[in-house]
Design a protein around this motif. Sequence first.
Motif, PDB file in Angstrom:
ATOM      1  N   ALA A 240      35.348  50.816  23.546  1.00 48.29           N
ATOM      2  CA  ALA A 240      34.090  51.158  24.204  1.00 48.29           C
ATOM      3  C   ALA A 240      34.204  51.256  25.720  1.00 48.29           C
ATOM      4  O   ALA A 240      33.530  52.083  26.340  1.00 48.29           O
ATOM      5  N   SER A 241      35.064  50.414  26.345  1.00 48.77           N
ATOM      6  CA  SER A 241      34.974  50.351  27.811  1.00 48.77           C
ATOM      7  C   SER A 241      36.293  50.301  28.571  1.00 48.77           C
ATOM      8  O   SER A 241      36.275  50.397  29.798  1.00 48.77           O
ATOM      9  N   LEU A 242      37.437  50.158  27.907  1.00 45.86           N
ATOM     10  CA  LEU A 242      38.698  50.103  28.647  1.00 45.86           C
ATOM     11  C   LEU A 242      39.011  51.482  29.218  1.00 45.86           C
ATOM     12  O   LEU A 242      38.983  52.476  28.495  1.00 45.86           O
ATOM     13  N   GLN A 243      39.288  51.533  30.510  1.00 48.01           N
ATOM     14  CA  GLN A 243      39.652  52.801  31.128  1.00 48.01           C
ATOM     15  C   GLN A 243      40.608  52.552  32.289  1.00 48.01           C
ATOM     16  O   GLN A 243      40.529  51.528  32.960  1.00 48.01           O
ATOM     17  N   GLU A 244      41.516  53.480  32.463  1.00 48.42           N
ATOM     18  CA  GLU A 244      42.441  53.386  33.591  1.00 48.42           C
ATOM     19  C   GLU A 244      41.646  53.513  34.887  1.00 48.42           C
ATOM     20  O   GLU A 244      40.663  54.260  34.956  1.00 48.42           O
ATOM     21  N   CYS A 245      42.061  52.787  35.919  1.00 51.80           N
ATOM     22  CA  CYS A 245      41.315  52.797  37.174  1.00 51.80           C
ATOM     23  C   CYS A 245      42.250  52.499  38.342  1.00 51.80           C
ATOM     24  O   CYS A 245      43.388  52.104  38.158  1.00 51.80           O
ATOM     25  N   THR A 246      41.735  52.680  39.539  1.00 52.08           N
ATOM     26  CA  THR A 246      42.424  52.293  40.756  1.00 52.08           C
ATOM     27  C   THR A 246      41.958  50.893  41.139  1.00 52.08           C
ATOM     28  O   THR A 246      40.755  50.612  41.099  1.00 52.08           O
ATOM     29  N   PRO A 247      42.865  49.969  41.485  1.00 47.30           N
ATOM     30  CA  PRO A 247      42.423  48.620  41.818  1.00 47.30           C
ATOM     31  C   PRO A 247      41.614  48.593  43.102  1.00 47.30           C
ATOM     32  O   PRO A 247      41.775  49.448  43.983  1.00 47.30           O
ATOM     33  N   LEU A 248      40.728  47.617  43.217  1.00 49.09           N
ATOM     34  CA  LEU A 248      39.991  47.394  44.453  1.00 49.09           C
ATOM     35  C   LEU A 248      40.925  46.772  45.487  1.00 49.09           C
ATOM     36  O   LEU A 248      41.920  46.139  45.131  1.00 49.09           O
ATOM     37  N   SER A 249      40.593  46.899  46.761  1.00 48.80           N
ATOM     38  CA  SER A 249      41.437  46.332  47.812  1.00 48.80           C
ATOM     39  C   SER A 249      41.052  44.896  48.153  1.00 48.80           C
ATOM     40  O   SER A 249      41.810  44.194  48.825  1.00 48.80           O
ATOM     41  N   MET A 250      39.885  44.464  47.694  1.00 48.90           N
ATOM     42  CA  MET A 250      39.476  43.083  47.926  1.00 48.90           C
ATOM     43  C   MET A 250      38.483  42.660  46.854  1.00 48.90           C
ATOM     44  O   MET A 250      37.874  43.496  46.190  1.00 48.90           O
ATOM     45  N   VAL A 251      38.353  41.347  46.703  1.00 53.71           N
ATOM     46  CA  VAL A 251      37.445  40.811  45.692  1.00 53.71           C
ATOM     47  C   VAL A 251      36.013  40.982  46.170  1.00 53.71           C
ATOM     48  O   VAL A 251      35.673  40.614  47.299  1.00 53.71           O
ATOM     49  N   GLU A 252      35.178  41.563  45.303  1.00 56.69           N
ATOM     50  CA  GLU A 252      33.775  41.750  45.667  1.00 56.69           C
ATOM     51  C   GLU A 252      33.027  40.411  45.639  1.00 56.69           C
ATOM     52  O   GLU A 252      33.418  39.490  44.921  1.00 56.69           O
ATOM     53  N   ALA A 253      31.972  40.297  46.437  1.00 57.12           N
ATOM     54  CA  ALA A 253      31.143  39.093  46.462  1.00 57.12           C
ATOM     55  C   ALA A 253      30.492  38.911  45.091  1.00 57.12           C
ATOM     56  O   ALA A 253      30.097  39.877  44.437  1.00 57.12           O
ATOM     57  N   ASP A 254      30.399  37.669  44.650  1.00 60.15           N
ATOM     58  CA  ASP A 254      29.759  37.350  43.364  1.00 60.15           C
ATOM     59  C   ASP A 254      30.389  38.119  42.201  1.00 60.15           C
ATOM     60  O   ASP A 254      29.685  38.613  41.309  1.00 60.15           O
ATOM     61  N   ARG A 255      31.712  38.222  42.209  1.00 54.08           N
ATOM     62  CA  ARG A 255      32.429  38.922  41.130  1.00 54.08           C
ATOM     63  C   ARG A 255      32.104  38.267  39.780  1.00 54.08           C
ATOM     64  O   ARG A 255      32.238  37.054  39.627  1.00 54.08           O
ATOM     65  N   PRO A 256      31.654  39.045  38.810  1.00 55.57           N
ATOM     66  CA  PRO A 256      31.351  38.458  37.495  1.00 55.57           C
ATOM     67  C   PRO A 256      32.642  38.061  36.773  1.00 55.57           C
ATOM     68  O   PRO A 256      33.739  38.437  37.177  1.00 55.57           O
ATOM     69  N   ARG A 257      32.492  37.302  35.699  1.00 54.75           N
ATOM     70  CA  ARG A 257      33.629  36.893  34.875  1.00 54.75           C
ATOM     71  C   ARG A 257      33.506  37.546  33.498  1.00 54.75           C
ATOM     72  O   ARG A 257      32.409  37.820  33.027  1.00 54.75           O
ATOM     73  N   ILE A 258      34.655  37.752  32.852  1.00 51.12           N
ATOM     74  CA  ILE A 258      34.659  38.201  31.459  1.00 51.12           C
ATOM     75  C   ILE A 258      34.587  36.954  30.589  1.00 51.12           C
ATOM     76  O   ILE A 258      35.360  36.015  30.775  1.00 51.12           O
ATOM     77  N   HIS A 259      33.671  36.951  29.634  1.00 54.26           N
ATOM     78  CA  HIS A 259      33.513  35.814  28.730  1.00 54.26           C
ATOM     79  C   HIS A 259      33.890  36.240  27.321  1.00 54.26           C
ATOM     80  O   HIS A 259      33.709  37.399  26.934  1.00 54.26           O
TER      81      HIS A 259
END
Length: 199
Positions: free
Chosen positions: A168-187
């Motif tokens: 449903a949701s896995l897709q290739e992507c470019t990584p971010l250069s820094m951690v976003e504020a309030d980064r959610p977690r995978i549960h």
Amino acid sequence: MTCYSLDGLTPVVDPTAYVHPSAVLIGDVIIGAYCYVGPLASLRGDFGRIVLEEGANVQDTCVMHGFPDSDTVVERNGHVGHGAVLHGCRVGADALIGMNAVVMDNAHIAARSFVSAGALVKAGFSCPEQSLVLGSPAQVKRRLSDEEVAWKHAGTREYQVLAQRCMASLQECTPLSMVEADRPRIHDSGLRPKLAGSA
């Protein structure tokens, strides 16, 4: 996934199964419904047949292979941990193979059994149902409790859900250069109970 036909035999993947794009399938490979095949797994059906039955999972960097005319089979809801090697063997329904374990030719891991991480299961080995198998060479240590088997079944269910999540949701992507504020977690789904005595 990287998929190759060989000698006129093309791998078969059920539409409900998830195979990571970096996994390799060659020749006589059959992947059943609701299976999960992880990154860099290699399923080589260039001699014998490779079969994952419904709901089974084979995790990252696992290898499945066999000799000519052999079948290497993970039965329904079988669970194969990271880096394990299965060669010409049969893993029974609801059994678990631990990380980096090796299971050799004509071995049969019975239903609802666990093979410990790093174990070496010699050719021709067999065990009763619901066994804990440890060591190198591997031996039956004791019978598993029903609670331990239920814990494993819930973990396998997490991989069946993961297959659906990836489709449903896995897709290739470019990584971010820094951690976003309030980064959610995978549960996880909350399906897996804690085993008595675990943290």
